[in-house]
Scaffold this motif. Sequence first.
Motif, PDB file in Angstrom:
ATOM      1  N   ALA A  81       0.772  -1.365  -0.029  1.00 35.89           N
ATOM      2  CA  ALA A  81      -0.398  -0.031   0.076  1.00 35.89           C
ATOM      3  C   ALA A  81       0.435   1.596  -0.305  1.00 35.89           C
ATOM      4  N   SER A  82       1.801   1.431   0.702  1.00 28.87           N
ATOM      5  CA  SER A  82       3.114   1.943   0.466  1.00 28.87           C
ATOM      6  C   SER A  82       3.001   2.588  -1.184  1.00 28.87           C
ATOM      7  N   SER A  83       3.279   1.589  -2.054  1.00 26.57           N
ATOM      8  CA  SER A  83       3.822   2.600  -2.941  1.00 26.57           C
ATOM      9  C   SER A  83       2.486   2.460  -4.366  1.00 26.57           C
ATOM     10  N   GLU A  84       1.371   2.891  -3.802  1.00 30.75           N
ATOM     11  CA  GLU A  84       0.178   2.948  -4.313  1.00 30.75           C
ATOM     12  C   GLU A  84      -0.381   4.317  -4.410  1.00 30.75           C
ATOM     13  N   HIS A  85      -0.915   4.712  -5.703  1.00 28.73           N
ATOM     14  CA  HIS A  85      -1.389   6.331  -5.835  1.00 28.73           C
ATOM     15  C   HIS A  85      -2.506   6.239  -6.507  1.00 28.73           C
ATOM     16  N   SER A  86      -3.804   6.189  -5.966  1.00 27.02           N
ATOM     17  CA  SER A  86      -5.090   6.383  -6.777  1.00 27.02           C
ATOM     18  C   SER A  86      -5.908   7.208  -7.433  1.00 27.02           C
ATOM     19  N   LEU A  87      -6.418   6.604  -8.438  1.00 28.07           N
ATOM     20  CA  LEU A  87      -7.331   8.065  -8.976  1.00 28.07           C
ATOM     21  C   LEU A  87      -8.503   6.936  -9.720  1.00 28.07           C
ATOM     22  N   TYR A  88      -9.804   8.037  -9.227  1.00 26.33           N
ATOM     23  CA  TYR A  88     -10.871   7.808 -10.056  1.00 26.33           C
ATOM     24  C   TYR A  88     -11.298   8.501 -11.517  1.00 26.33           C
ATOM     25  N   VAL A  89     -11.433   7.756 -12.381  1.00 29.18           N
ATOM     26  CA  VAL A  89     -11.957   7.609 -13.584  1.00 29.18           C
ATOM     27  C   VAL A  89     -13.419   8.073 -13.981  1.00 29.18           C
ATOM     28  N   LEU A  90     -13.602   8.791 -14.286  1.00 22.36           N
ATOM     29  CA  LEU A  90     -15.019   9.372 -14.592  1.00 22.36           C
ATOM     30  C   LEU A  90     -15.116   9.129 -16.338  1.00 22.36           C
ATOM     31  N   ALA A  91     -16.643   8.947 -16.718  1.00 20.21           N
ATOM     32  CA  ALA A  91     -17.032   8.395 -17.918  1.00 20.21           C
ATOM     33  C   ALA A  91     -17.009   9.715 -19.001  1.00 20.21           C
ATOM     34  N   GLY A  92     -16.241  10.227 -20.241  1.00 19.95           N
ATOM     35  CA  GLY A  92     -16.057  10.784 -20.995  1.00 19.95           C
ATOM     36  C   GLY A  92     -15.185  11.639 -20.907  1.00 19.95           C
ATOM     37  N   ALA A  93     -14.264  12.103 -21.680  1.00 19.90           N
ATOM     38  CA  ALA A  93     -13.054  12.586 -21.916  1.00 19.90           C
ATOM     39  C   ALA A  93     -13.034  14.108 -22.006  1.00 19.90           C
ATOM     40  N   SER A  94     -14.126  15.075 -21.556  1.00 17.99           N
ATOM     41  CA  SER A  94     -14.871  15.966 -21.945  1.00 17.99           C
ATOM     42  C   SER A  94     -13.741  17.452 -21.423  1.00 17.99           C
ATOM     43  N   GLY A  95     -13.937  18.443 -21.727  1.00 20.21           N
ATOM     44  CA  GLY A  95     -12.667  19.286 -21.002  1.00 20.21           C
ATOM     45  C   GLY A  95     -13.050  19.718 -19.383  1.00 20.21           C
ATOM     46  N   ARG A  96     -15.129  19.563 -19.500  1.00 23.91           N
ATOM     47  CA  ARG A  96     -15.637  19.929 -17.982  1.00 23.91           C
ATOM     48  C   ARG A  96     -14.437  18.589 -17.017  1.00 23.91           C
ATOM     49  N   ASN A  97     -14.978  17.678 -17.666  1.00 25.46           N
ATOM     50  CA  ASN A  97     -14.605  16.319 -16.600  1.00 25.46           C
ATOM     51  C   ASN A  97     -13.475  16.528 -16.510  1.00 25.46           C
ATOM     52  N   LEU A  98     -12.717  16.513 -17.216  1.00 24.92           N
ATOM     53  CA  LEU A  98     -10.749  16.958 -17.047  1.00 24.92           C
ATOM     54  C   LEU A  98     -10.221  17.223 -15.705  1.00 24.92           C
ATOM     55  N   ALA A  99     -10.922  18.494 -15.584  1.00 26.02           N
ATOM     56  CA  ALA A  99     -10.980  19.513 -14.760  1.00 26.02           C
ATOM     57  C   ALA A  99     -11.150  18.978 -13.113  1.00 26.02           C
ATOM     58  N   PHE A 100     -12.118  17.810 -13.300  1.00 26.88           N
ATOM     59  CA  PHE A 100     -12.103  17.239 -11.973  1.00 26.88           C
ATOM     60  C   PHE A 100     -11.025  15.966 -11.771  1.00 26.88           C
ATOM     61  N   GLY A 101     -10.986  15.011 -12.584  1.00 27.56           N
ATOM     62  CA  GLY A 101     -10.289  13.822 -12.909  1.00 27.56           C
ATOM     63  C   GLY A 101      -9.777  13.015 -13.769  1.00 27.56           C
ATOM     64  N   PRO A 102      -9.423  12.600 -14.434  1.00 28.83           N
ATOM     65  CA  PRO A 102      -9.020  11.754 -15.491  1.00 28.83           C
ATOM     66  C   PRO A 102     -10.237  11.189 -16.059  1.00 28.83           C
ATOM     67  N   ALA A 103     -10.281  10.779 -17.123  1.00 28.41           N
ATOM     68  CA  ALA A 103     -11.886  10.548 -17.723  1.00 28.41           C
ATOM     69  C   ALA A 103     -11.200   9.299 -19.112  1.00 28.41           C
ATOM     70  N   GLU A 104     -12.066   8.384 -19.105  1.00 26.34           N
ATOM     71  CA  GLU A 104     -12.505   7.334 -20.135  1.00 26.34           C
ATOM     72  C   GLU A 104     -12.623   7.823 -21.113  1.00 26.34           C
ATOM     73  N   LEU A 105     -12.072   7.614 -22.791  1.00 27.68           N
ATOM     74  CA  LEU A 105     -12.753   7.504 -23.601  1.00 27.68           C
ATOM     75  C   LEU A 105     -13.966   6.742 -24.143  1.00 27.68           C
ATOM     76  N   ASN A 106     -13.039   5.511 -24.203  1.00 26.28           N
ATOM     77  CA  ASN A 106     -14.014   4.160 -24.804  1.00 26.28           C
ATOM     78  C   ASN A 106     -14.242   3.521 -23.413  1.00 26.28           C
ATOM     79  N   VAL A 107     -15.980   4.148 -22.866  1.00 21.22           N
ATOM     80  CA  VAL A 107     -16.053   3.626 -21.419  1.00 21.22           C
ATOM     81  C   VAL A 107     -16.772   2.195 -21.800  1.00 21.22           C
ATOM     82  N   ASN A 108     -16.803   1.889 -22.860  1.00 23.22           N
ATOM     83  CA  ASN A 108     -17.860   0.635 -23.526  1.00 23.22           C
ATOM     84  C   ASN A 108     -17.066  -0.689 -23.649  1.00 23.22           C
ATOM     85  N   ALA A 109     -15.805  -0.756 -22.957  1.00 26.09           N
ATOM     86  CA  ALA A 109     -14.609  -1.451 -23.536  1.00 26.09           C
ATOM     87  C   ALA A 109     -14.321  -2.676 -22.656  1.00 26.09           C
TER      88      ALA A 109
END
Length: 206
Positions: A81-109
């Motif tokens: 756990a000491s080496s981990e760094h976690s991020l939560y990924v949002l659906a849809g890589a729009s400019g608005r979403n990217l301001a809040f977190g990384p976002a996935e382009l192809n959410v249906n994969a």
Amino acid sequence: MRVPRVLHLIAIVILLVVSMSLIGKGVYMQAKAHFAQYLIMQAWEQTLKDRQAHKPWRWADTYPVSKLTFLSAANDSGNDASSEHSLYVLAGASGRNLAFGPAELNVNALESGGHYSGNRVIAGHNDTHFAILNGVKKGQLIQLQDANGKEVVFRVTRTAIVHESDTGVLAPSDERLLTLITCYPFNSVEVGGELRLVVKAEAIAG
């Protein structure tokens, strides 16, 4: 002689005001990005409980679709756990979403069997969430968790600097791949330049 001196003082004051404004904006963007991840984390925890999509805040037009965890290269199991760094990924890589977190382009994969398939493409800003990609190397392990709690570990196989018009990095694949994209170079005074850092990783466990 007084007039030039007054103009010089005015110029200094204007420079200070502009500098403070830019610093304040940067601090605000950082604070917003990190606080948003906390709210997104809460929504993600609800998703893991009931397998339903949850908005991180009432007016959001997106929702978390996965959890991205950067592991140490020597830790295939993800138990350090000491080496981990976690991020939560949002659906849809729009400019608005990217301001809040990384976002996935192809959410249906996802395959019908719940297994990761294809090329999962996630984008993020290089001055907030994806600053972690600065200096990432081959061998880095990245774990991706889906809404069913299933986890797949990917190993970085290569990195590349490409032009923003290079859409080849978005191409679908029959293999389980993870593609992370952010602007390049890091710490640049130019916002939204033409270059992108692309990190490619292949699934090694799940």
